[in-house]
Design a protein around this motif. Structure first.
Motif, PDB file in Angstrom:
ATOM      1  N   ASP A 132     -36.089  45.785  -9.024  1.00 19.20           N
ATOM      2  CA  ASP A 132     -37.212  44.864  -8.839  1.00 19.20           C
ATOM      3  C   ASP A 132     -36.820  43.644  -8.017  1.00 19.20           C
ATOM      4  N   ASN A 133     -35.549  43.249  -8.085  1.00 15.82           N
ATOM      5  CA  ASN A 133     -35.090  42.044  -7.388  1.00 15.82           C
ATOM      6  C   ASN A 133     -34.166  42.361  -6.214  1.00 15.82           C
ATOM      7  N   PHE A 134     -34.135  43.612  -5.800  1.00 12.65           N
ATOM      8  CA  PHE A 134     -33.236  44.022  -4.720  1.00 12.65           C
ATOM      9  C   PHE A 134     -33.659  43.361  -3.411  1.00 12.65           C
ATOM     10  N   ASP A 135     -32.694  42.725  -2.714  1.00 13.78           N
ATOM     11  CA  ASP A 135     -33.026  42.008  -1.486  1.00 13.78           C
ATOM     12  C   ASP A 135     -32.101  42.373  -0.330  1.00 13.78           C
ATOM     13  N   ASN A 136     -31.432  43.513  -0.420  1.00 11.19           N
ATOM     14  CA  ASN A 136     -30.572  43.950   0.667  1.00 11.19           C
ATOM     15  C   ASN A 136     -31.382  44.862   1.594  1.00 11.19           C
ATOM     16  N   ASN A 137     -30.710  45.431   2.574  1.00  9.56           N
ATOM     17  CA  ASN A 137     -31.398  46.231   3.584  1.00  9.56           C
ATOM     18  C   ASN A 137     -31.774  47.629   3.078  1.00  9.56           C
TER      19      ASN A 137
END
Length: 232
Positions: free
Chosen positions: A153-158
């Motif tokens: 839910d909080n993943f912010d990578n590519n």
């Protein structure tokens, strides 16, 4: 070439000053490695690079910083998010992926995770020791434990890459990205609910990694090695 012991030093490193190492570091240098006052050691961190030093006062844990021998460099690598597994195997994985150059390590709780306790302090020690041995300057960031859902839910990578032995169409080479995170499951694999969540997310790619089923720690080492084979 004689092996010179390396020690991580988190504070600022400057030339021609006396600094104090931890009691554990001096104990390892003098009791385990049998170094004496006047012997050479190296200290390092990602901000200041690597420096040649000499043990000056064992009793006071003091060393003398002489000169810089390696400038800071921008070390790059993938990230690993791994479900907690047997602690000994997890620590082995930490050591090896650190040596390979991973930059972020995120421990996870998944549906089939059996081991919920995590010795954070010991894990950090293993990571630092692996950096000292492998001549890295940067220390991978060890993140707090997250549930798999909270992580996604909080993943912010590519790109998040998941190896599934049942997904036999796409190979890792089809998805390998310079800025990627590998997701590793526990001993029992991922649940059907978790696999459905992967397939419903547009930033998650599942791939086939061969006919053999790999242990979690083996998969982590293999995936990180694949990244460095392509990008280093």
């Amino acid at each position: 070439m004689k092996h010179i012991p390396r020690f991580f030093f988190s504070d600022e490193i400057r030339q021609n000053v006396f600094i104090t190492l931890s009691a554990e570091q001096i104990h390892h240098a003098c009791k385990v490695l049998r170094l004496k006052e006047g012997n050479e050691i190296h200290i390092f961190n990602s901000q200041n690079g690597e420096w040649r030093c000499f043990i000056s006062n064992i009793k006071n844990n003091e060393i003398y910083v002489q000169e810089q021998i390696k400038f800071p460099i921008n070390e790059l690598g993938p990230s690993i998010a791994c479900a907690l597994i047997n602690p000994n195997k997890f620590f082995l994985m930490l050591e090896k992926i650190t040596e390979l150059g991973v930059m972020n390590i995120i421990p996870l709780i998944t549906d089939f995770t059996q081991y919920k306790n995590f010795n954070f302090k010991k894990a950090e020690q293993i990571i630092i020791q692996a950096c000292e041995q492998s001549r890295r300057l940067s220390i991978p960031k060890l993140h707090k434990i997250l549930s798999l859902k909270a992580f996604i839910d909080n993943f912010d990578n590519n790109r998040l890459l998941v190896g599934l032995e049942r997904d036999s169409y796409y190979k890792l080479e089809n998805y390998l990205d310079f800025k990627c995170t590998f997701l590793i499951g526990p001993e029992g694999g991922f649940s059907e609910k978790e696999i459905s969540m992967f397939k419903a997310s547009n930033f998650i790619s599942t791939f086939h990694f061969g006919h053999n089923i790999l242990r979690s720690e083996t998969a982590a080492i293999a995936f990180v090695s694949s990244w460095f084979f392509k990008y280093s």
